[in-house]
Scaffold this active site. Structure first.
Site, PDB file in Angstrom:
ATOM      1  N   CYS A  14     -11.280   3.032  -0.981  1.00  0.00           N
ATOM      2  CA  CYS A  14      -9.991   3.514  -0.473  1.00  0.00           C
ATOM      3  C   CYS A  14      -9.691   2.729   0.789  1.00  0.00           C
ATOM      4  O   CYS A  14     -10.600   2.430   1.572  1.00  0.00           O
ATOM      5  CB  CYS A  14     -10.080   5.006  -0.165  1.00  0.00           C
ATOM      6  SG  CYS A  14      -8.627   5.658   0.663  1.00  0.00           S
TER       7      CYS A  14
ATOM      8  N   CYS B 171      -3.693  -1.057  -2.170  1.00  0.00           N
ATOM      9  CA  CYS B 171      -3.983   0.364  -2.385  1.00  0.00           C
ATOM     10  C   CYS B 171      -4.901   0.539  -3.597  1.00  0.00           C
ATOM     11  O   CYS B 171      -4.595   0.071  -4.696  1.00  0.00           O
ATOM     12  CB  CYS B 171      -2.655   1.080  -2.630  1.00  0.00           C
ATOM     13  SG  CYS B 171      -2.813   2.817  -3.013  1.00  0.00           S
TER      14      CYS B 171
ATOM     15  N   ASP C 243       0.863  -1.174   0.000  1.00  0.00           N
ATOM     16  CA  ASP C 243       0.000   0.000   0.000  1.00  0.00           C
ATOM     17  C   ASP C 243       0.905   1.231   0.000  1.00  0.00           C
ATOM     18  O   ASP C 243       2.101   1.135   0.274  1.00  0.00           O
ATOM     19  CB  ASP C 243      -0.900   0.003   1.248  1.00  0.00           C
ATOM     20  CG  ASP C 243      -1.800   1.225   1.300  1.00  0.00           C
ATOM     21  OD1 ASP C 243      -2.426   1.541   0.267  1.00  0.00           O
ATOM     22  OD2 ASP C 243      -1.869   1.888   2.350  1.00  0.00           O
ATOM     23  N   SER C 244       0.316   2.381  -0.270  1.00  0.00           N
ATOM     24  CA  SER C 244       1.064   3.632  -0.196  1.00  0.00           C
ATOM     25  C   SER C 244       1.507   3.930   1.246  1.00  0.00           C
ATOM     26  O   SER C 244       2.398   4.727   1.462  1.00  0.00           O
ATOM     27  CB  SER C 244       0.192   4.774  -0.710  1.00  0.00           C
ATOM     28  OG  SER C 244      -1.027   4.805   0.025  1.00  0.00           O
TER      29      SER C 244
ATOM     30  N   HIS D 278      -8.564   3.433   3.573  1.00  0.00           N
ATOM     31  CA  HIS D 278      -8.849   4.016   4.889  1.00  0.00           C
ATOM     32  C   HIS D 278     -10.328   4.027   5.256  1.00  0.00           C
ATOM     33  O   HIS D 278     -10.682   4.142   6.418  1.00  0.00           O
ATOM     34  CB  HIS D 278      -8.354   5.455   4.937  1.00  0.00           C
ATOM     35  CG  HIS D 278      -6.865   5.585   4.986  1.00  0.00           C
ATOM     36  ND1 HIS D 278      -6.049   5.029   4.032  1.00  0.00           N
ATOM     37  CD2 HIS D 278      -6.058   6.203   5.875  1.00  0.00           C
ATOM     38  CE1 HIS D 278      -4.794   5.312   4.328  1.00  0.00           C
ATOM     39  NE2 HIS D 278      -4.768   6.019   5.433  1.00  0.00           N
TER      40      HIS D 278
ATOM     41  N   GLU E  60      -6.271   8.981   9.566  1.00  0.00           N
ATOM     42  CA  GLU E  60      -4.928   8.864  10.150  1.00  0.00           C
ATOM     43  C   GLU E  60      -4.844   9.614  11.479  1.00  0.00           C
ATOM     44  O   GLU E  60      -4.032   9.305  12.340  1.00  0.00           O
ATOM     45  CB  GLU E  60      -3.886   9.376   9.162  1.00  0.00           C
ATOM     46  CG  GLU E  60      -3.918   8.544   7.891  1.00  0.00           C
ATOM     47  CD  GLU E  60      -2.562   8.147   7.353  1.00  0.00           C
ATOM     48  OE1 GLU E  60      -1.552   8.703   7.793  1.00  0.00           O
ATOM     49  OE2 GLU E  60      -2.540   7.265   6.469  1.00  0.00           O
TER      50      GLU E  60
HETATM   51  N1  DGL Z   1      -4.005   3.765  -0.029  1.00  0.00           N
HETATM   52  C1  DGL Z   1      -4.648   4.834  -0.753  1.00  0.00           C
HETATM   53  C2  DGL Z   1      -5.854   4.244  -1.515  1.00  0.00           C
HETATM   54  O1  DGL Z   1      -6.419   3.229  -1.161  1.00  0.00           O
HETATM   55  C3  DGL Z   1      -5.090   5.955   0.166  1.00  0.00           C
HETATM   56  C4  DGL Z   1      -3.932   6.774   0.693  1.00  0.00           C
HETATM   57  C5  DGL Z   1      -3.158   7.504  -0.367  1.00  0.00           C
HETATM   58  O2  DGL Z   1      -3.669   8.497  -0.952  1.00  0.00           O
HETATM   59  O3  DGL Z   1      -2.022   7.109  -0.624  1.00  0.00           O
HETATM   60  O4  DGL Z   1      -6.252   4.798  -2.501  1.00  0.00           O
END
Ligand code: DGL
Length: 268
Positions: free
Chosen positions: A184, A73, A10-11, A186, A152
């Site tokens: 997403c 992600c 993931d990012s 989160h 977050e």
């Molecule tokens: N992990 C990213 C997503 O699911 C969210 C966080 C980011 O913008 O890097 O799109």
């Protein structure tokens, strides 16, 4: 039987929602998680940049001898899945297809909302996947860039989050969607708040759970399950920067199972 770990990336730490779902569905499987905390967020970045980041992560995960890769992600899945699949000798799964399938199966009135980062929404990846499943579906997309920082911060039910959520969800409510894809990593943490705003008639689709089910299917289909090995699984967590914050915030996603986070150099 194959005891090699599943790679997940993931990012940043959001992909831990997918990891939690995988732990639930595949308790015997080992995992290696990579969170690109040095370069997060991916949401507002260009597709070319996200693809370049993903290529480097793929290389690192393959060096860890993973047997399959889960692109947890949504933004990376939206921009880079095809390239990752073309470059990987092991199966690569994204979160968009499983989420879209679950949403198409859940809708009754054919009107599906999709919320995600600006990048995911601009790519139209969910809309394309949904319309491929059923061209008659009406898809209403909404970028919700402020949700990631709220999550977050741990503001899952904070009045500020609620105010912003009502603003974002307004257009979806007026289009009378009956299903909403939480597109997403989160957003599953905002599920109670979003559910309260949308009411009981709107089904919320968590891509994390749908993806875990897709991973089970692929591992089983390709004879890659670790099941029955008798060995306890191992779980590694790596980030490209600042392990402390990752551990601190990440425990909201994964609880006490998040341990020993290592920092690895990731160029580009
Ligand atoms: N992990 C990213 C997503 O699911 C969210 C966080 C980011 O913008 O890097 O799109």
């Amino acid at each position: 039987m194959n005891r090699a770990p599943i790679g997940i990336f993931d990012s940043g730490l959001g992909g831990l929602t997918v990891t939690a779902a995988l732990f639930e569905r595949l308790p015997e499987e080992s995992t290696v998680y990579f969170g690109d905390t040095a370069r997060v967020p991916y949401g507002p970045k260009s597709p070319a940049t996200v693809r370049r980041y993903c290529a480097g992560i793929l290389e690192w995960l393959l060096e860890q001898q993973v047997k399959a890769i889960v692109v947890a992600c949504n933004t990376s899945s939206a921009h880079a899945l095809d390239e990752l699949r073309a470059d990987s000798p092991v199966p690569v799964l994204g979160v968009i297809e499983p989420g879209a399938k679950a949403a198409a199966a859940a809708t009754r009135n054919g009107r599906i909302g999709v919320i995600g980062t600006s990048g995911t929404v601009a790519s139209g990846a969910y809309a394309k996947a949904l319309q491929l499943l059923d061209p008659g579906l009406e898809v209403v997309q909404q970028a919700c860039p402020l949700f990631v920082p709220f999550v977050e911060e741990g503001w899952f039910a904070h009045p500020a989050t609620e105010l912003v959520a009502r603003e974002y969800l307004g257009p979806l409510i007026s289009r009378r969607i009956d299903t909403l894809v939480l597109g997403c990593t989160h957003y599953p943490l905002l599920r109670p708040l979003l559910g309260e705003i949308l009411g009981p008639d709107v089904t919320l689709i968590d891509s994390a759970v749908a993806t875990a089910d897709a991973v089970v299917e692929v591992l089983e289909g390709q004879g890659l399950r670790a099941e029955g090995s008798g060995e306890p699984p191992t779980h590694r967590f790596a980030v490209s920067d600042e392990a402390q914050r990752f551990t601190q915030v990440g425990t909201r996603f994964l609880g006490a199972r998040l341990t020993d986070v290592e920092v690895v150099a990731m160029g580009g």
